[in-house]
Design an enzyme around this catalytic site. Structure first.
Site, mmCIF file in Angstrom:
data_model
loop_
_atom_site.group_PDB
_atom_site.id
_atom_site.type_symbol
_atom_site.label_atom_id
_atom_site.label_comp_id
_atom_site.label_asym_id
_atom_site.label_seq_id
_atom_site.Cartn_x
_atom_site.Cartn_y
_atom_site.Cartn_z
ATOM 1 N N ARG A 213 0.835 -1.204 0.000
ATOM 2 C CA ARG A 213 0.000 0.000 0.000
ATOM 3 C C ARG A 213 0.873 1.259 0.000
ATOM 4 O O ARG A 213 0.574 2.244 -0.692
ATOM 5 C CB ARG A 213 -0.928 -0.007 1.224
ATOM 6 C CG ARG A 213 -2.082 -0.983 1.123
ATOM 7 C CD ARG A 213 -3.088 -0.781 2.240
ATOM 8 N NE ARG A 213 -2.673 -1.370 3.499
ATOM 9 C CZ ARG A 213 -3.064 -2.568 3.944
ATOM 10 N NH1 ARG A 213 -3.865 -3.314 3.208
ATOM 11 N NH2 ARG A 213 -2.663 -3.021 5.115
ATOM 12 N N PHE A 229 -11.807 -5.425 -5.487
ATOM 13 C CA PHE A 229 -11.793 -6.297 -4.297
ATOM 14 C C PHE A 229 -11.260 -5.477 -3.113
ATOM 15 O O PHE A 229 -10.350 -5.896 -2.387
ATOM 16 C CB PHE A 229 -10.913 -7.536 -4.521
ATOM 17 C CG PHE A 229 -11.188 -8.268 -5.806
ATOM 18 C CD1 PHE A 229 -12.219 -9.195 -5.885
ATOM 19 C CD2 PHE A 229 -10.416 -8.042 -6.928
ATOM 20 C CE1 PHE A 229 -12.465 -9.873 -7.077
ATOM 21 C CE2 PHE A 229 -10.656 -8.704 -8.122
ATOM 22 C CZ PHE A 229 -11.690 -9.630 -8.192
ATOM 23 N N ASP A 251 -16.258 -3.730 -4.484
ATOM 24 C CA ASP A 251 -16.284 -5.033 -3.820
ATOM 25 C C ASP A 251 -17.698 -5.582 -3.925
ATOM 26 O O ASP A 251 -18.673 -4.816 -3.928
ATOM 27 C CB ASP A 251 -15.877 -4.909 -2.340
ATOM 28 C CG ASP A 251 -15.392 -6.224 -1.756
ATOM 29 O OD1 ASP A 251 -14.164 -6.345 -1.526
ATOM 30 O OD2 ASP A 251 -16.219 -7.130 -1.537
ATOM 31 N N SER A 252 -17.805 -6.899 -4.008
ATOM 32 C CA SER A 252 -19.132 -7.514 -4.120
ATOM 33 C C SER A 252 -19.854 -7.577 -2.779
ATOM 34 O O SER A 252 -21.044 -7.872 -2.719
ATOM 35 C CB SER A 252 -19.020 -8.927 -4.710
ATOM 36 O OG SER A 252 -18.220 -9.751 -3.861
ATOM 37 N N ASP A 298 -6.614 -7.191 -6.164
ATOM 38 C CA ASP A 298 -6.206 -7.940 -4.968
ATOM 39 C C ASP A 298 -7.344 -8.878 -4.564
ATOM 40 O O ASP A 298 -7.994 -8.684 -3.530
ATOM 41 C CB ASP A 298 -5.868 -6.969 -3.840
ATOM 42 C CG ASP A 298 -5.316 -7.674 -2.607
ATOM 43 O OD1 ASP A 298 -4.819 -8.808 -2.742
ATOM 44 O OD2 ASP A 298 -5.394 -7.093 -1.502
ATOM 45 N N CYS A 338 -3.029 -14.304 -3.415
ATOM 46 C CA CYS A 338 -2.753 -14.728 -2.035
ATOM 47 C C CYS A 338 -3.008 -16.222 -1.859
ATOM 48 O O CYS A 338 -3.143 -16.703 -0.743
ATOM 49 C CB CYS A 338 -3.592 -13.924 -1.046
ATOM 50 S SG CYS A 338 -5.378 -14.153 -1.226
#
Length: 394
Positions: A213, A229, A251-252, A298, A338
């Protein structure tokens, strides 16, 4: 010598332990003593009856998670020693800061990376959030918390236990083991954020992206930023501090969008540069992904086990191809995986395939990974789960 029931290995199956790998797979077991239950501490011996390790026993593919390669008792002094070692490393590299200057959020224990497989402890200000990923660590949680409070020496006042999602078959109860606090605000590099340790993913915030970040902040000046995301909006408020012209968070999860808005408001109240959208990532990129010259991808883990690897790589390729198609000329793409089973080479090949299919010229600016408070045990390379690329797209 520790007095625990024994696990006996098949002939020749001690080789991984001689290389200090902390996992013993079920296929390596010859037999076990009667009465051993899941979560028990056991002594592991080879076919000759020679001691190899002490660890937690559990049903499943990973039968034993090694706590020590020395024949020691797993008692209060053991937990204190391991936690002291973990804290000492964070202090040595300047990450454990409780002086009100810049950063009071860090990972104190990172499982195998800190020789405590199955245990995660994240610190947010005065609160430590503890998560068990093995039945053994769950059963030992109160001993661990006692040791934690001694080792931290007043650096923390509260310990929240959060293992409902990591041990769902046991139905452990989330809640404070020590203290109790409604103050869920922490600081990272001088920026504030809310930590949802009650209902959020992981322990409530993704500490592992802290350095990435900060890197993004350096590239944000004057750019139109899309944070896909976004979860808690970490990349978004760093981009805003970096001088981004526009920041859109997607984002969902409606809950994630609420948390993102709250975190942006903490740092940049009433700032018109930021907007958040609750929408599917692929749909958003397809329909509204034009005009951005800095995009962050991400996503959550696309593959949680090896059987899902093929489909995961297809997913990474599809997602990155869409971003390559949409990003403006001269744009910068931060893209991550990830998934532990996705290697650096797997991920890189998926992104390269995406770039080729989108017919874009792409250069690598940075190759990213998890930060120092998420250390990789040199004998356990599987612990290197986070990988990322920063790409310049012509």
């Amino acid at each position: 010598m520790s007095q625990y029931k024994k696990i006996y290995l098949k002939k020749g199956k001690e080789e991984s332990l001689l290389r200090y790998h902390p996992w013993i797979f079920s296929g390596a077991l010859h037999h076990v003593d009667e009465g051993i239950e899941e979560g028990d501490i056991v002594r592991v011996v080879n076919a000759k009856g020679e001691f190899m390790a002490v660890g937690h026993y559990q049903d499943g593919s990973i039968a034993v998670r090694v706590l020590s390669f020395s024949d020691v008792a797993i008692d209060a002094s053991f937990w204190e020693s391991r936690l002291s070692s973990a804290l000492g490393m964070r202090l040595a590299i300047g990450l454990a800061r409780h002086d009100g200057v810049g950063n009071n959020a860090y990972r104190l224990v990172h499982g195998e990376g800190d020789h405590l497989p199955g245990l995660i402890i994240d610190v947010y200000g005065q609160t430590a959030v503890m998560q068990a990923h093995s039945i053994g660590m769950h059963r030992n949680r109160h001993d661990i918390v006692d040791a934690l409070m001694k080792v931290m020496g007043g650096l923390i006042s509260h310990v929240y236990y959060k293992s409902e999602t990591t041990l769902p078959f046991m139905e452990p109860e989330n809640g404070f083991i020590v203290g109790g606090s409604d103050d869920n605000t922490a600081s990272e590099n001088g920026l504030l954020f809310h930590v949802d340790w009650l209902r959020g993913q992981k322990t409530g915030f993704f500490i592992d992206q802290r350095e990435n970040r900060a890197l993004l902040e350096r590239y944000a000046q004057g750019r139109r930023v899309l944070n896909m995301f976004c979860y808690t909006g970490g990349f978004s408020f760093y981009a805003m501090r970096g001088g981004a012209a526009v920041v859109h968070s997607v984002d969902s999860s409606a809950k994630a969008i609420e948390l993102t808005k709250a975190n942006v408001e903490l740092n940049f109240p009433h700032d018109p540069r930021h907007e958040a959208y609750c929408e599917d990532a692929f749909k958003y990129l397809e329909q509204r992904g034009d005009g951005y010259d800095l995009i962050i991808l991400d996503p959550p883990a696309f593959a949680k086990h090896r059987g899902a690897l093929h489909n995961a790589l297809k997913g990474y390729t599809r997602l990155n191809e869409k971003a390559f198609e949409k990003i403006e000329k001269g744009g910068i793409l931060f893209t991550f995986s990830c998934s532990q089973v996705v290697t650096k080479d797997h991920f890189r090949n998926a992104v390269f395939t995406a770039a080729a299919q989108a017919h874009r010229k792409v250069r690598i600016l940075h190759q990213l990974h998890q930060p120092a408070d998420h250390p990789v045990n040199i004998y356990h390379p599987e612990g290197e789960y986070l990988k990322g690329l920063v790409l310049y797209v012509e």
